[in-house]
Design a protein around this motif. Structure first.
Motif, mmCIF file in Angstrom:
data_model
loop_
_atom_site.group_PDB
_atom_site.id
_atom_site.type_symbol
_atom_site.label_atom_id
_atom_site.label_comp_id
_atom_site.label_asym_id
_atom_site.label_seq_id
_atom_site.Cartn_x
_atom_site.Cartn_y
_atom_site.Cartn_z
ATOM 1 N N ALA A 11 -5.969 -8.540 21.008
ATOM 2 C CA ALA A 11 -5.727 -7.185 20.515
ATOM 3 C C ALA A 11 -4.612 -6.524 21.311
ATOM 4 O O ALA A 11 -3.709 -5.891 20.749
ATOM 5 C CB ALA A 11 -7.004 -6.350 20.604
ATOM 6 N N LEU A 68 -1.245 -7.993 20.406
ATOM 7 C CA LEU A 68 -0.804 -7.438 19.121
ATOM 8 C C LEU A 68 -0.279 -6.023 19.296
ATOM 9 O O LEU A 68 0.767 -5.660 18.741
ATOM 10 C CB LEU A 68 -1.967 -7.417 18.134
ATOM 11 N N LEU A 69 -0.995 -5.236 20.089
ATOM 12 C CA LEU A 69 -0.575 -3.852 20.364
ATOM 13 C C LEU A 69 0.814 -3.833 20.977
ATOM 14 O O LEU A 69 1.700 -3.099 20.538
ATOM 15 C CB LEU A 69 -1.546 -3.212 21.351
ATOM 16 N N ASP A 73 3.420 -4.791 18.502
ATOM 17 C CA ASP A 73 3.665 -3.764 17.494
ATOM 18 C C ASP A 73 4.463 -2.606 18.080
ATOM 19 O O ASP A 73 5.266 -1.982 17.393
ATOM 20 C CB ASP A 73 2.328 -3.260 16.934
ATOM 21 N N PHE A 105 8.506 -8.042 14.848
ATOM 22 C CA PHE A 105 7.108 -7.988 14.425
ATOM 23 C C PHE A 105 6.938 -7.090 13.205
ATOM 24 O O PHE A 105 5.978 -7.212 12.462
ATOM 25 C CB PHE A 105 6.241 -7.492 15.573
ATOM 26 N N ARG A 157 4.324 -7.264 10.004
ATOM 27 C CA ARG A 157 3.526 -6.125 9.568
ATOM 28 C C ARG A 157 3.809 -5.818 8.092
ATOM 29 O O ARG A 157 2.904 -5.484 7.336
ATOM 30 C CB ARG A 157 3.890 -4.926 10.446
ATOM 31 N N LEU A 192 1.873 -8.282 6.069
ATOM 32 C CA LEU A 192 0.442 -7.979 6.118
ATOM 33 C C LEU A 192 0.122 -6.769 5.255
ATOM 34 O O LEU A 192 -0.861 -6.747 4.518
ATOM 35 C CB LEU A 192 0.013 -7.714 7.571
ATOM 36 N N ASP A 193 0.983 -5.747 5.337
ATOM 37 C CA ASP A 193 0.774 -4.545 4.524
ATOM 38 C C ASP A 193 0.852 -4.868 3.044
ATOM 39 O O ASP A 193 0.073 -4.348 2.244
ATOM 40 C CB ASP A 193 1.823 -3.474 4.869
ATOM 41 N N ILE A 200 -2.420 -6.529 1.864
ATOM 42 C CA ILE A 200 -3.623 -5.722 1.631
ATOM 43 C C ILE A 200 -3.398 -4.630 0.595
ATOM 44 O O ILE A 200 -4.336 -3.938 0.228
ATOM 45 C CB ILE A 200 -4.158 -5.071 2.923
ATOM 46 N N LEU A 208 -5.773 -3.699 -2.275
ATOM 47 C CA LEU A 208 -7.017 -3.018 -1.924
ATOM 48 C C LEU A 208 -6.905 -1.506 -2.083
ATOM 49 O O LEU A 208 -7.883 -0.830 -2.373
ATOM 50 C CB LEU A 208 -7.413 -3.342 -0.482
ATOM 51 N N TYR A 209 -5.692 -0.971 -1.894
ATOM 52 C CA TYR A 209 -5.504 0.471 -2.075
ATOM 53 C C TYR A 209 -5.842 0.869 -3.495
ATOM 54 O O TYR A 209 -6.471 1.882 -3.740
ATOM 55 C CB TYR A 209 -4.053 0.879 -1.797
ATOM 56 N N TYR A 216 7.500 6.233 6.393
ATOM 57 C CA TYR A 216 7.328 5.789 7.768
ATOM 58 C C TYR A 216 7.291 4.269 7.842
ATOM 59 O O TYR A 216 7.838 3.656 8.739
ATOM 60 C CB TYR A 216 6.014 6.406 8.240
ATOM 61 N N ARG A 257 4.053 4.056 3.221
ATOM 62 C CA ARG A 257 3.252 4.986 4.002
ATOM 63 C C ARG A 257 4.157 6.114 4.456
ATOM 64 O O ARG A 257 5.252 5.876 4.976
ATOM 65 C CB ARG A 257 2.702 4.240 5.210
#
Lengths: 160, 280
Positions: free
Chosen positions: B22, B25-26, B29, B35, B39, B42-43, B46, B49-50, B162, B170
């Motif tokens: 974790a 990854l932090l 990021d 990276f 991301r 990955l976004d 997913i 799902l939104y 963003y 986003r």
């Protein structure tokens, strides 16, 4: 068949995720329970050989992607929560329901405090209101219901 | 994964590995630029799902639409036609004023103002985190959305893009702690910066001149000095002007004009430069 049953666990986690990211009225924001954490903790306590810290980590990553926080924040928090829950799972499992609620309350406070620490160290300018304790209280109360519901589901689908 | 988190390895080891992962990854990021592409994927992964999580609201809206009676719809329609007519007459005058303004600008030798390209977007997700004020929109990279793009609603500036994924993006709101926007007072063109302070609080104004002429009720519009937000969109209305007793600097706060609590349909703006890049 065995595969199908673990699939149920993921479905409940997914429903938890949907509940977690569901829009919530701003005026009652402080009462929003941590659905996903409750469901995850149930499975951790009930089936620690199926759901482990690794699962919690993956769920955390997914939450990170959804909430737009830095990748790893929720993964970190969920791993810690999972550890705390599994650490003495046999003890917790045999406690009365209200005693479990108290433990869930503590875990929820732990979650909020960790999240707060992360946000403060990343963004610096955030103030915390003591009202977040309310959501932990709601978590504690909700635990009885979640516990009984998920136990029904677990018995019905015979997951073990 | 199976090996790392297998039943054999003790709990503390599992925890240790998860925490280290974790933190790695932090760190990635925060400070490792490539990276961002990971991301992005990955976004994108997913983003379906939104739509699923948004579907209850969509069906509720649809049911509400269906339950309206014919009379209600007729009344609504006549109201909208009336509104459209009045807006159109305003536009007639505006067209004339724009021509005049452009001619005057030519005389002064200052650059002409161009129309922006606009696109409507729908909010898929709002209020997820009590500390972060971001929303997810249903337009992404495939629609030509870019990072830093201004987002407005009918009343004023909402925020800027963003992060982007393939079909969603986003946006960060003007009231977020991380957000700041250069503004000017509409009345006298004094430039300053409006800094977000959490959506339950108001914007604070920073980088003020010492002796500032500003009063409650003044309208703040974007100044366009950042090169991101086009000039002249309303941002906030001054709600209080106080003086710091210690060093007599003014402490000014302002309420955003956009209704940031209830966001549904928004507009994305493309400036002149970006319009060419995307070919849209």
């Amino acid at each position: 068949m065995d595969r199908n049953r673990t699939f149920i666990i993921w479905i409940t986690l997914f429903i938890g995720l949907c509940l977690q990211i569901m829009p919530w009225t701003a005026s009652f924001y402080m009462l929003k329970p941590h659905w996903l954490m409750l469901i995850l903790v149930y499975w951790l306590l009930a089936l620690p050989h199926r759901v482990s810290i690794g699962t919690a980590f993956i769920v955390g990553i997914i939450v990170d992607l959804f909430t737009g926080t830095l990748l790893g924040v929720h993964a970190f928090i969920f791993s810690v929560i999972a550890y705390l829950a599994v650490f003495k799972f046999q003890l917790v499992r045999n406690l009365a329901l209200w005693q479990q609620s108290v433990i869930i309350f503590c875990l929820s406070v732990c979650y909020d405090v960790l999240l707060f620490i992360f946000e403060v160290s990343i963004y610096h300018t955030i103030t915390m209101s003591p009202l977040i304790l309310l959501s932990s209280l709601v978590d504690g109360l909700l635990w009885t219901w979640i516990y009984l519901l998920l136990r029904q589901i677990r018995r019905h689908f015979d997951i073990n | 994964m199976k090996l790392l988190f297998s039943k054999q390895s003790p709990l503390s080891v599992q925890l240790f590995i998860a925490l280290v992962l974790a933190l790695v990854l932090l760190g990635l990021d925060i400070s490792y630029q490539p990276f961002k592409t990971v991301r992005y994927y990955l976004d994108t992964l997913i983003s379906p799902l939104y739509y699923i999580s948004n579907s209850p609201r969509v069906t509720a809206d649809k049911l509400y639409e269906m339950s309206k009676s014919r009379d209600e719809l007729a009344i609504e329609k006549s109201k909208l036609t009336e509104e459209l007519l009045s807006k159109k007459s305003d536009l007639l005058l505006l067209e004339h004023l724009r021509h005049e303004n452009n001619r005057l600008r030519e005389l002064l030798g200052s650059p002409l103002r161009h129309d922006e390209h606009k696109m409507a977007a729908q909010v898929l997700l709002a209020d997820t985190d009590p500390y972060v004020y971001q929303i997810v929109l249903n337009k992404g990279k495939s629609d030509g959305v870019y990072v830093g793009q201004p987002v407005v609603d009918g009343k004023g500036i909402v925020g800027q893009i963003y992060e982007i994924a393939q079909t969603t993006s986003r946006a960060i709101l003007v009231c977020d702690y991380q957000h700041a926007i250069p503004v000017q007072v509409l009345r006298n063109d004094i430039a300053m910066v409006a800094v977000g302070n959490g959506c339950s609080n108001e914007l604070t104004l920073d980088f003020l001149p010492n002796n500032v002429d500003i009063k409650v009720g003044d309208i703040l519009v974007t100044s366009g000095l950042d090169g991101r937000f086009p000039e002249g969109y309303p941002v906030a209305i001054v709600s209080s002007v106080k003086l710091d007793i210690n060093d007599s600097t003014p402490v000014i706060s302002a309420t955003p004009t956009a209704d940031l609590k209830r966001l549904r349909y928004l507009l994305l703006l493309w400036g002149e430069g970006e319009k060419k890049d995307n070919g849209s």
